[in-house]
Motif scaffolding. Sequence first.
Motif, short mmCIF file in Angstrom:
data_model
loop_
_atom_site.label_atom_id
_atom_site.label_comp_id
_atom_site.label_asym_id
_atom_site.label_seq_id
_atom_site.Cartn_x
_atom_site.Cartn_y
_atom_site.Cartn_z
N ARG A 24 87.15 91.48 -41.55
CA ARG A 24 86.46 90.23 -41.89
C ARG A 24 85.63 89.73 -40.72
N ASN A 25 84.47 89.16 -41.04
CA ASN A 25 83.63 88.45 -40.07
C ASN A 25 83.45 89.22 -38.76
N VAL A 26 82.89 90.42 -38.89
CA VAL A 26 82.68 91.28 -37.74
C VAL A 26 81.31 91.03 -37.13
N SER A 27 81.27 90.75 -35.84
CA SER A 27 79.99 90.51 -35.16
C SER A 27 79.14 91.77 -35.20
N MET A 28 77.90 91.62 -35.66
CA MET A 28 77.01 92.77 -35.73
C MET A 28 76.39 93.10 -34.38
N ALA A 29 76.58 92.23 -33.41
CA ALA A 29 76.06 92.50 -32.07
C ALA A 29 76.68 93.76 -31.48
N LYS A 30 77.89 94.10 -31.93
CA LYS A 30 78.55 95.30 -31.44
C LYS A 30 78.28 96.51 -32.34
N GLN A 31 77.65 96.29 -33.47
CA GLN A 31 77.45 97.36 -34.45
C GLN A 31 76.02 97.88 -34.51
N VAL A 32 75.08 97.12 -33.96
CA VAL A 32 73.68 97.52 -34.03
C VAL A 32 73.14 97.78 -32.62
N THR A 33 72.14 98.63 -32.52
CA THR A 33 71.67 99.06 -31.20
C THR A 33 70.91 97.99 -30.44
N VAL A 34 70.42 96.96 -31.14
CA VAL A 34 69.70 95.90 -30.43
C VAL A 34 70.66 94.88 -29.81
N ARG A 35 71.94 95.01 -30.14
CA ARG A 35 73.02 94.24 -29.53
C ARG A 35 72.89 92.73 -29.68
N THR A 36 72.54 92.31 -30.88
CA THR A 36 72.54 90.89 -31.20
C THR A 36 72.66 90.75 -32.71
#
Length: 309
Positions: A24-36
Amino acid sequence: MNEARALEKAYLRLNREMSGRIYRNVSMAKQVTVRTGGPVAILAVANTISDLRLLLQTADRYRIPYFVLGKGSNLLVSDKGYKGIAIELGSDFKKISLDRHCIQAGAATSLSTLAQVAWKNSLNNLTFSVGIPGTLGGALVMNAGAHDGCMSNIVSTVTIYTHNCELQILNKTELGFGYRTSSIPSYGIIVEAMLKLEPGNQNRIRFLMERYFRKRKETQPFEHPSAGCVFKNTSGISAGKLIDGVGCKGWRIGDAEVSTKHANFIVNLGGATATDIYKLIKEVQLKVYREKGVLLEPEINILGEFKDE
């Protein structure tokens, strides 16, 4: 049923069946290459076709949007997040097999892995992919390419898991390939593909791979996070040259910057928000349109709510 209630019910149902692979509610900053970027409401790791069936049926039942995450290499997610399901394809979708000059591979296989397999087996035509971040599935959806090569040149068939939860095999002529685009999303989710390659000289293949990767490192801003090329080239004109030509190199909003190394990259200097990057995309579009009469089309995928000013 309101949005929050629907998401809660969906999470409870999925967690019962896929415990340990639903978040639940996972920050995408850690999942995408642009890091935000903000949080995704539900992140699901689908290891099997059965997992995909459950996810799509749940999304349909509760009317929740979904997308396939891949490696997040061409994705910008709103700071407000995404009120839906992000699907990460797992173990069953990373398998590779060879049959003479063909490679059958799962959609979650990285392009870098495929390029290495092709080289080790003296197979040509995948050298262009060296250094392109992302998975086979994502590369096919956007018909990724470089150095006069692209995915549509080498794909033979694609196996899709349709929106109706059925497996369907499509050949290349059915996939609507164009420049950095395809009709694949209209069918469903790629689960695997057959790539038809040609025999080649292993030393020559390695030479080209090393040359292409070296060129990428020399010309692209690897030193900072980015989402890759922001805009598609247009009418044979390089988007980077258009942006550079109107003086946008080095433009900044917050910690988002039009790269001084390659104008078609917007880099995160450390603290850029998704809003900073989005605003800079719009500013660059406007500048190029006003001075060159060309409306640049984004190559990256943009998810969630952004405010246009």
